[in-house]
Scaffold this motif. Sequence first.
Motif, PDB file in Angstrom:
ATOM      1  N   ALA A 146     -65.581 -58.525 -12.866  1.00  0.00           N
ATOM      2  CA  ALA A 146     -64.499 -58.017 -13.702  1.00  0.00           C
ATOM      3  C   ALA A 146     -63.434 -57.443 -12.769  1.00  0.00           C
ATOM      4  CB  ALA A 146     -65.014 -56.938 -14.643  1.00  0.00           C
ATOM      5  N   ARG A 147     -62.239 -58.034 -12.807  1.00  0.00           N
ATOM      6  CA  ARG A 147     -61.143 -57.524 -11.975  1.00  0.00           C
ATOM      7  C   ARG A 147     -60.351 -56.515 -12.790  1.00  0.00           C
ATOM      8  NH1 ARG A 147     -56.631 -61.429 -10.415  1.00  0.00           N
ATOM      9  NH2 ARG A 147     -55.757 -60.533 -12.283  1.00  0.00           N
ATOM     10  N   LEU A 150     -54.554 -52.575 -20.784  1.00  0.00           N
ATOM     11  CA  LEU A 150     -54.946 -53.917 -20.387  1.00  0.00           C
ATOM     12  C   LEU A 150     -56.437 -53.945 -20.070  1.00  0.00           C
ATOM     13  CD1 LEU A 150     -52.034 -54.778 -17.955  1.00  0.00           C
ATOM     14  CD2 LEU A 150     -52.361 -55.632 -20.269  1.00  0.00           C
ATOM     15  N   GLY A 151     -57.084 -55.034 -20.408  1.00  0.00           N
ATOM     16  CA  GLY A 151     -58.504 -55.195 -20.115  1.00  0.00           C
ATOM     17  C   GLY A 151     -58.705 -55.865 -18.773  1.00  0.00           C
ATOM     18  N   ALA A 152     -59.954 -55.879 -18.352  1.00  0.00           N
ATOM     19  CA  ALA A 152     -60.310 -56.529 -17.087  1.00  0.00           C
ATOM     20  C   ALA A 152     -60.209 -58.041 -17.239  1.00  0.00           C
ATOM     21  CB  ALA A 152     -61.728 -56.134 -16.695  1.00  0.00           C
ATOM     22  N   THR A 153     -59.928 -58.717 -16.137  1.00  0.00           N
ATOM     23  CA  THR A 153     -59.928 -60.175 -16.093  1.00  0.00           C
ATOM     24  C   THR A 153     -61.280 -60.609 -15.546  1.00  0.00           C
ATOM     25  OG1 THR A 153     -57.555 -60.152 -15.644  1.00  0.00           O
ATOM     26  CG2 THR A 153     -58.735 -62.204 -15.189  1.00  0.00           C
ATOM     27  N   ILE A 154     -61.902 -61.535 -16.229  1.00  0.00           N
ATOM     28  CA  ILE A 154     -63.248 -61.973 -15.853  1.00  0.00           C
ATOM     29  C   ILE A 154     -63.175 -63.198 -14.934  1.00  0.00           C
ATOM     30  CG2 ILE A 154     -65.483 -62.782 -16.720  1.00  0.00           C
ATOM     31  CD1 ILE A 154     -64.755 -59.849 -17.406  1.00  0.00           C
ATOM     32  N   PHE A 155     -63.916 -63.137 -13.842  1.00  0.00           N
ATOM     33  CA  PHE A 155     -64.041 -64.233 -12.896  1.00  0.00           C
ATOM     34  C   PHE A 155     -65.511 -64.608 -12.793  1.00  0.00           C
ATOM     35  CE2 PHE A 155     -60.025 -62.455 -11.837  1.00  0.00           C
ATOM     36  CZ  PHE A 155     -59.286 -63.424 -11.190  1.00  0.00           C
ATOM     37  N   LYS A 156     -65.784 -65.884 -12.667  1.00  0.00           N
ATOM     38  CA  LYS A 156     -67.147 -66.394 -12.464  1.00  0.00           C
ATOM     39  C   LYS A 156     -67.210 -66.979 -11.063  1.00  0.00           C
ATOM     40  CE  LYS A 156     -68.519 -66.168 -16.903  1.00  0.00           C
ATOM     41  NZ  LYS A 156     -69.656 -65.485 -17.396  1.00  0.00           N
TER      42      LYS A 156
END
Length: 183
Positions: free
Chosen positions: A30-31, A3-9
């Motif tokens: 990046a979570r 799984l890749g990181a989840t991006i938050f702004k």
Amino acid sequence: MALGATIFKADLQIADLDRNYYHNHALTLARHPSETDERMMVRLLAFLLHAHESLSFGNGLSTCDEPDLWQKDLTGAIELWIDVGLPDEKLIRRACGRASQVCVYTYGGRIADTWWNQCRGKLEQIKNLTVSNLPREASQAIAKQAQRNMRLNCTIQDKQIWLADGVESTLFELVNLKSLPAA
């Protein structure tokens, strides 16, 4: 497949009256897949508390040789090393040897208390280390503010932290477990 990181702004408006720091920051976080919203928001809180143009997120969970956040000078020397959670005492000692100042932000209620009771004797001797605990209610409250696109206002005054997102607002204080020696 991994799984890749989840991006938050995050658009941050910071008014830190304790440090006379008033700036806006636009961040991308990046979570890591194994990271919770609560931990990510504590990382973001650590950024808010130490906000500076040279402060950046490290690889944290992905790499044990890097902190969650750090600030380097123009020569690459590490001025500030910040870890979130319950890091191993040996990693903290190593960080204190590499950086001018090390800050650890714990959270999680009783588990953080247990961690501190186990590490306290070894860590209290370190001169360039501060350890602070975020009360369980506060870490859970700021975790609810996590959104993929966040606009947060943070005011810090007299060590009280107010974090608002337009819908929710949270007022809290960190519990200081270990401070730097008085100058």
